[in-house]
Design a protein around this motif. Structure first.
Motif, PDB file in Angstrom:
ATOM      1  N   ILE A  53       0.859  -1.184   0.000  1.00  0.00           N
ATOM      2  CA  ILE A  53       0.000   0.000   0.000  1.00  0.00           C
ATOM      3  C   ILE A  53       0.893   1.232   0.000  1.00  0.00           C
ATOM      4  O   ILE A  53       1.811   1.348   0.821  1.00  0.00           O
ATOM      5  CB  ILE A  53      -0.913   0.009   1.239  1.00  0.00           C
ATOM      6  CG1 ILE A  53      -1.747  -1.271   1.269  1.00  0.00           C
ATOM      7  CG2 ILE A  53      -1.801   1.241   1.243  1.00  0.00           C
ATOM      8  CD1 ILE A  53      -2.491  -1.494   2.559  1.00  0.00           C
TER       9      ILE A  53
ATOM     10  N   ILE B 184       1.224   5.123   0.625  1.00  0.00           N
ATOM     11  CA  ILE B 184       0.632   6.290   1.278  1.00  0.00           C
ATOM     12  C   ILE B 184       1.692   7.385   1.258  1.00  0.00           C
ATOM     13  O   ILE B 184       2.701   7.302   1.955  1.00  0.00           O
ATOM     14  CB  ILE B 184       0.195   5.976   2.723  1.00  0.00           C
ATOM     15  CG1 ILE B 184      -0.861   4.867   2.712  1.00  0.00           C
ATOM     16  CG2 ILE B 184      -0.321   7.229   3.409  1.00  0.00           C
ATOM     17  CD1 ILE B 184      -1.301   4.409   4.071  1.00  0.00           C
TER      18      ILE B 184
ATOM     19  N   TRP C  66      -9.912  -8.002   2.450  1.00  0.00           N
ATOM     20  CA  TRP C  66      -9.888  -6.839   1.561  1.00  0.00           C
ATOM     21  C   TRP C  66     -11.246  -6.704   0.893  1.00  0.00           C
ATOM     22  O   TRP C  66     -12.009  -7.658   0.799  1.00  0.00           O
ATOM     23  CB  TRP C  66      -8.784  -6.948   0.516  1.00  0.00           C
ATOM     24  CG  TRP C  66      -9.034  -7.965  -0.550  1.00  0.00           C
ATOM     25  CD1 TRP C  66      -8.785  -9.302  -0.466  1.00  0.00           C
ATOM     26  CD2 TRP C  66      -9.587  -7.747  -1.835  1.00  0.00           C
ATOM     27  NE1 TRP C  66      -9.154  -9.924  -1.630  1.00  0.00           N
ATOM     28  CE2 TRP C  66      -9.651  -8.979  -2.498  1.00  0.00           C
ATOM     29  CE3 TRP C  66     -10.042  -6.622  -2.501  1.00  0.00           C
ATOM     30  CZ2 TRP C  66     -10.151  -9.130  -3.780  1.00  0.00           C
ATOM     31  CZ3 TRP C  66     -10.536  -6.766  -3.788  1.00  0.00           C
ATOM     32  CH2 TRP C  66     -10.576  -8.012  -4.410  1.00  0.00           C
TER      33      TRP C  66
ATOM     34  N   GLN D   4     -10.447  -1.151   0.513  1.00  0.00           N
ATOM     35  CA  GLN D   4     -10.193  -1.259   1.946  1.00  0.00           C
ATOM     36  C   GLN D   4      -9.436  -2.547   2.196  1.00  0.00           C
ATOM     37  O   GLN D   4      -9.867  -3.620   1.791  1.00  0.00           O
ATOM     38  CB  GLN D   4     -11.516  -1.276   2.704  1.00  0.00           C
ATOM     39  CG  GLN D   4     -11.360  -1.448   4.194  1.00  0.00           C
ATOM     40  CD  GLN D   4     -12.704  -1.425   4.892  1.00  0.00           C
ATOM     41  OE1 GLN D   4     -13.504  -0.539   4.654  1.00  0.00           O
ATOM     42  NE2 GLN D   4     -12.961  -2.404   5.725  1.00  0.00           N
TER      43      GLN D   4
ATOM     44  N   THR E   6      -7.610  -4.792   5.322  1.00  0.00           N
ATOM     45  CA  THR E   6      -7.412  -5.001   6.749  1.00  0.00           C
ATOM     46  C   THR E   6      -6.250  -5.970   6.906  1.00  0.00           C
ATOM     47  O   THR E   6      -6.261  -7.062   6.326  1.00  0.00           O
ATOM     48  CB  THR E   6      -8.680  -5.583   7.406  1.00  0.00           C
ATOM     49  OG1 THR E   6      -9.785  -4.734   7.113  1.00  0.00           O
ATOM     50  CG2 THR E   6      -8.497  -5.699   8.906  1.00  0.00           C
ATOM     51  N   ASP E   7      -5.256  -5.569   7.703  1.00  0.00           N
ATOM     52  CA  ASP E   7      -4.099  -6.448   7.877  1.00  0.00           C
ATOM     53  C   ASP E   7      -4.335  -7.420   9.029  1.00  0.00           C
ATOM     54  O   ASP E   7      -5.362  -7.382   9.703  1.00  0.00           O
ATOM     55  CB  ASP E   7      -2.806  -5.645   8.052  1.00  0.00           C
ATOM     56  CG  ASP E   7      -2.707  -4.917   9.372  1.00  0.00           C
ATOM     57  OD1 ASP E   7      -3.532  -5.136  10.273  1.00  0.00           O
ATOM     58  OD2 ASP E   7      -1.762  -4.104   9.521  1.00  0.00           O
TER      59      ASP E   7
ATOM     60  N   GLN F 148      -5.421  -3.474  11.541  1.00  0.00           N
ATOM     61  CA  GLN F 148      -5.264  -2.127  10.981  1.00  0.00           C
ATOM     62  C   GLN F 148      -6.001  -2.054   9.646  1.00  0.00           C
ATOM     63  O   GLN F 148      -5.833  -2.923   8.793  1.00  0.00           O
ATOM     64  CB  GLN F 148      -3.784  -1.798  10.787  1.00  0.00           C
ATOM     65  CG  GLN F 148      -3.512  -0.440  10.194  1.00  0.00           C
ATOM     66  CD  GLN F 148      -3.862   0.698  11.141  1.00  0.00           C
ATOM     67  OE1 GLN F 148      -3.651   0.584  12.343  1.00  0.00           O
ATOM     68  NE2 GLN F 148      -4.409   1.748  10.615  1.00  0.00           N
TER      69      GLN F 148
ATOM     70  N   TYR G  62      -6.835   0.009   6.139  1.00  0.00           N
ATOM     71  CA  TYR G  62      -6.346   1.003   5.183  1.00  0.00           C
ATOM     72  C   TYR G  62      -7.428   1.212   4.137  1.00  0.00           C
ATOM     73  O   TYR G  62      -7.861   0.265   3.488  1.00  0.00           O
ATOM     74  CB  TYR G  62      -5.072   0.513   4.498  1.00  0.00           C
ATOM     75  CG  TYR G  62      -3.946   0.176   5.445  1.00  0.00           C
ATOM     76  CD1 TYR G  62      -3.032   1.147   5.829  1.00  0.00           C
ATOM     77  CD2 TYR G  62      -3.802  -1.110   5.955  1.00  0.00           C
ATOM     78  CE1 TYR G  62      -2.003   0.848   6.703  1.00  0.00           C
ATOM     79  CE2 TYR G  62      -2.770  -1.409   6.824  1.00  0.00           C
ATOM     80  CZ  TYR G  62      -1.878  -0.431   7.192  1.00  0.00           C
ATOM     81  OH  TYR G  62      -0.858  -0.724   8.061  1.00  0.00           O
TER      82      TYR G  62
ATOM     83  N   THR H 122      -8.043   3.440   0.760  1.00  0.00           N
ATOM     84  CA  THR H 122      -7.320   4.288  -0.177  1.00  0.00           C
ATOM     85  C   THR H 122      -7.819   4.035  -1.591  1.00  0.00           C
ATOM     86  O   THR H 122      -8.653   3.155  -1.832  1.00  0.00           O
ATOM     87  CB  THR H 122      -5.801   4.036  -0.063  1.00  0.00           C
ATOM     88  OG1 THR H 122      -5.110   4.968  -0.892  1.00  0.00           O
ATOM     89  CG2 THR H 122      -5.427   2.633  -0.471  1.00  0.00           C
TER      90      THR H 122
ATOM     91  N   ASN I  66      -3.352   2.831  -5.381  1.00  0.00           N
ATOM     92  CA  ASN I  66      -2.311   2.819  -4.346  1.00  0.00           C
ATOM     93  C   ASN I  66      -2.109   1.455  -3.722  1.00  0.00           C
ATOM     94  O   ASN I  66      -1.352   1.318  -2.767  1.00  0.00           O
ATOM     95  CB  ASN I  66      -2.673   3.821  -3.235  1.00  0.00           C
ATOM     96  CG  ASN I  66      -2.719   5.224  -3.746  1.00  0.00           C
ATOM     97  OD1 ASN I  66      -2.016   5.586  -4.681  1.00  0.00           O
ATOM     98  ND2 ASN I  66      -3.558   6.045  -3.134  1.00  0.00           N
ATOM     99  N   VAL I  67      -2.789   0.426  -4.231  1.00  0.00           N
ATOM    100  CA  VAL I  67      -2.719  -0.904  -3.625  1.00  0.00           C
ATOM    101  C   VAL I  67      -2.303  -1.929  -4.670  1.00  0.00           C
ATOM    102  O   VAL I  67      -2.859  -1.983  -5.767  1.00  0.00           O
ATOM    103  CB  VAL I  67      -4.080  -1.309  -3.023  1.00  0.00           C
ATOM    104  CG1 VAL I  67      -4.003  -2.697  -2.403  1.00  0.00           C
ATOM    105  CG2 VAL I  67      -4.544  -0.288  -1.997  1.00  0.00           C
TER     106      VAL I  67
END
Length: 84
Positions: free
Chosen positions: A40, A42, A54, A63, A65-66, A70, A72, A74, A78-79
């Motif tokens: 990702i 940023i 995801w 979106q 999620t790790d 967490q 993210y 974006t 960006n992914v």
């Protein structure tokens, strides 16, 4: 009268299928994508995460999620999703 009933059933089926398929998120048709890692971006930072979950949204948002929870959110540009 029989033709009107047949057309009504066909129309109802068509509307139902088109509604179901247009609102799907890769689950209706056998296109379930599984990814294990994501990179990702940023700003100038690149974050390497192990994916728990995801999701992509209408438009270009994604979106991720790790494994630690967490989240993210974006732009999809960006992914980078990786299977390995």
């Amino acid at each position: 009268m029989k033709k009107i009933a047949e057309r009504s059933v066909l129309l109802a089926l068509t509307v139902t299928l088109s509604t179901a398929l247009s609102g799907c998120n890769k689950d209706i048709i056998d296109t379930n994508y599984t990814f294990k890692k994501a990179i990702i971006v940023i700003g100038n930072e690149k974050i390497d995460v192990n994916i728990k979950q995801w999701r992509d949204f209408d438009g270009d948002q994604m979106q991720v999620t790790d494994e630690h929870g967490q989240v993210y959110l974006t732009h999809s540009a960006n992914v980078l999703l990786l299977k390995k």
